[in-house]
Design a protein around this motif. Structure first.
Motif, short mmCIF file in Angstrom:
data_model
loop_
_atom_site.label_atom_id
_atom_site.label_comp_id
_atom_site.label_asym_id
_atom_site.label_seq_id
_atom_site.Cartn_x
_atom_site.Cartn_y
_atom_site.Cartn_z
N ASP A 199 0.84 -1.21 0.00
CA ASP A 199 0.00 0.00 0.00
C ASP A 199 0.87 1.25 0.00
N TYR A 200 1.93 1.23 0.79
CA TYR A 200 2.83 2.38 0.89
C TYR A 200 3.48 2.67 -0.46
N TYR A 201 3.97 1.62 -1.11
CA TYR A 201 4.60 1.80 -2.42
C TYR A 201 3.60 2.39 -3.42
N GLU A 202 2.41 1.80 -3.46
CA GLU A 202 1.44 2.26 -4.44
C GLU A 202 0.99 3.70 -4.16
N ASP A 203 0.84 4.05 -2.90
CA ASP A 203 0.48 5.43 -2.55
C ASP A 203 1.60 6.40 -2.95
N ALA B 167 1.31 9.37 -5.73
CA ALA B 167 1.61 10.75 -5.35
C ALA B 167 2.60 11.39 -6.31
N GLY B 168 3.03 10.65 -7.34
CA GLY B 168 3.86 11.24 -8.37
C GLY B 168 5.27 10.72 -8.46
N ALA B 169 5.66 9.75 -7.63
CA ALA B 169 7.02 9.24 -7.68
C ALA B 169 7.21 8.33 -8.89
N PRO B 170 8.38 8.37 -9.54
CA PRO B 170 8.66 7.40 -10.61
C PRO B 170 8.62 5.98 -10.05
N PRO B 171 7.87 5.07 -10.66
CA PRO B 171 7.66 3.73 -10.08
C PRO B 171 8.94 2.96 -9.79
N PRO C 86 7.45 8.15 9.85
CA PRO C 86 7.32 9.62 9.86
C PRO C 86 7.27 10.19 8.45
N VAL C 87 7.80 9.45 7.48
CA VAL C 87 7.80 9.90 6.08
C VAL C 87 6.56 9.33 5.39
N THR C 88 5.62 10.19 5.05
CA THR C 88 4.41 9.74 4.36
C THR C 88 4.73 9.41 2.91
N PRO C 89 3.86 8.65 2.23
CA PRO C 89 4.08 8.39 0.81
C PRO C 89 4.21 9.68 -0.01
N ALA C 90 3.40 10.67 0.31
CA ALA C 90 3.48 11.94 -0.43
C ALA C 90 4.82 12.62 -0.21
#
Length: 497
Positions: free
Chosen positions: A346-350, A354-358, A387-391
């Motif tokens: 879930d974290y990876y997909e979020d 959020a715009g990260a290169p896969p 503490p670091v959100t996916p975004a």
């Protein structure tokens, strides 16, 4: 030579190879309901002993059980995840035996009419895909917990904590399709992953949410008839499961090779001694005097209920793994690591959404992020504690992808994000960590690096190109990783002619 056991002489490798193990697992899984299966007592772990009890789970006269609807729903979800056929009607029975952890003198369980039958689970072992049959899945209540150690008078007395009594369990019984301890380990690992994805249990072995018994026998290779089996209990870790099976297989082969006969019995895994030991002769079903529980109605799962639960089923790990490969273009290895736990997937997909290169997100989550997690002591799958959100991670990775910061700078920024919860942009602005693109500043750094090591500069001018990366590293170090690497290389080549 195979290892020596307490029950048999050493066995040559060729003799071991002439036998085939036959293994089946019985796995008990605690469902993550808030209350017990037949009463309203809390299932919260770690509460004071005997604080979560009532007349129903203590078996007091006149008390009547009431079925927990959520427990049934979770059991059906587990059944669907394991490709089992959910029966329209099933029934609870009383399994009669006497032990201090069973206050009623019987355990409520399903016997001749289980909830679901005839399923399967695929797993990978030694490079091969194995399809393991599952005989049945049924609901039952847990027993209390006997405590034999940790008290001043433990040498004379045992204690009982009834908080666990009445916890909702599913028992999953595999077919005897496993042929090695490694395959059994792989099956249990995959089973745990599937149940966690289905959202029915945390499968935490330290809390007793996942417990396993193994039935194991041996036979000559090529034979079709099963040998006499022994049941091995007290397997409270994946490693102990594999070690106990290895020992028990060796023990049984040793007994047969010495002219003895394997007896059907229940054995315990003695962790300190590293061996299985007899517990009791193996019971047969009729020893328990099963009969239908007169206080509980038959369990009925309608077609409408089954369809509703099916629609709510989450994406399971094998399907998600394949989708990650096709949708995000990552490697099968990366997809396997990222889908190992549902929370991590879930974290990876979020992060990607959020715009990260896969591909960049896959690499950074597996290495840099999980390294920070391990150092912070965050649990394996609990990304809620990151503490670091996916975004926020996506913001950092987009800056690297766009060339606003170097990867080396990103690796310095991420620990600061993990430690403070601040965004990458805030940290860069506050600490002056922007990338250096100024060609005059980079030329100054390159000139200083060449002047500081004239011998290596001479080697490079003489044609030793291996020294080039040394100077690139010196400049990057002097700039604290902030210099644009491409400009650094271009400047060095120009200065060196």
């Amino acid at each position: 030579m195979a290892k020596v056991t307490q029950d048999a002489p050493p066995i040559a490798a060729e003799v071991m190879a002439s036998y085939e193990p036959v293994i089946g697992l019985e796995v008990h899984v605690q469902l993550k309901t808030e209350t017990k299966i037949f009463c309203g007592c809390s299932t919260r772990f770690g509460d004071a002993p005997n604080s979560n009890t009532c007349p129903v789970c203590l078996g007091l006269p006149g008390s009547l059980p009431v079925m927990n609807r959520r427990a049934l729903e979770y059991a059906v979800r587990a059944s669907l995840a394991l490709h089992l056929q959910v029966q329209e009607s099933s029934r609870f029975a009383r399994k009669n035996y006497f032990y201090p952890d069973l206050p009623k003198g019987y355990q409520i369980s399903m016997y001749e009419l289980p909830l679901a039958t005839s399923g399967w689970l695929e797993t990978e072992s030694d490079g091969a895909t194995l399809k393991i049959g599952i005989t049945r899945l049924h609901l039952e209540e847990d027993a209390a917990k006997n405590l034999h150690e940790g008290f001043p008078d433990s040498a004379e007395k045992s204690y009982v904590d009834y908080n666990r009594c009445g916890m909702p369990l599913i028992e999953i019984v595999s077919e005897p399709d496993l042929r090695s301890p490694a395959a059994a380990y792989a099956y249990l690992t995959t089973l745990k992953q599937v149940l966690q994805y289905a959202g029915v249990s945390d499968c935490d072995m330290e809390k007793g949410s996942l417990r396993c018994d193994a039935n194991v026998s041996v036979r000559r290779r090529g034979e079709t008839q099963f040998g006499t089996k022994a049941e091995v209990k007290n397997l409270n870790s994946f490693r102990y499961l594999q070690r106990a099976l290895e020992y028990e297989i060796t023990r049984q082969i040793g007994v047969l090779e010495s002219g003895g006969r394997v007896v059907q019995e229940t054995r315990l895994w003695n962790v300190p001694a590293g061996r299985t030991e007899p517990m009791r002769s193996k019971e047969f079903a009729h020893d328990y005097r099963y009969f239908p529980d007169p206080d509980l109605l038959p369990v009925r799962v309608s077609a409408a209920q089954l369809a509703e639960i099916s629609e709510q089923m989450p994406e399971l790990p094998d399907v998600r793994r394949a989708r990650f490969i096709s949708e995000y273009g990552i490697t099968p290895y990366d997809a396997g690591v990222l889908t190992d736990a549902r929370e991590l997937a879930d974290y990876y997909e979020d992060t990607v959404r959020a715009g990260a290169p896969p591909r960049l997100a896959a690499a950074w989550i597996q290495t840099e992020l999980l390294r920070q997690r391990n150092q912070a002591g965050v649990s394996e799958a609990d990304t809620a504690e990151f503490p670091v959100t996916p975004a926020a991670l996506a913001g950092l990775l987009k800056m690297i992808e766009e060339g606003k910061i170097t990867a080396a700078m990103g690796k310095k920024i991420l620990p600061k994000m993990f430690g403070t919860g601040r965004s990458a942009a805030d940290i860069i602005a506050a600490e002056g960590m922007e990338r250096i693109d100024d060609s005059s500043e980079i030329e100054r750094l390159c000139t200083e690096a060449l002047a500081a090591s004239p011998d290596n500069a001479a080697k490079l001018r003489a044609g030793n190109q291996g020294v080039f990366n040394y100077f690139v590293g010196q400049v990057m170090r002097a700039s604290r990783g902030q210099a644009n690497p491409q400009v650094v290389q271009e400047t060095l080549r120009r200065l060196l002619g």
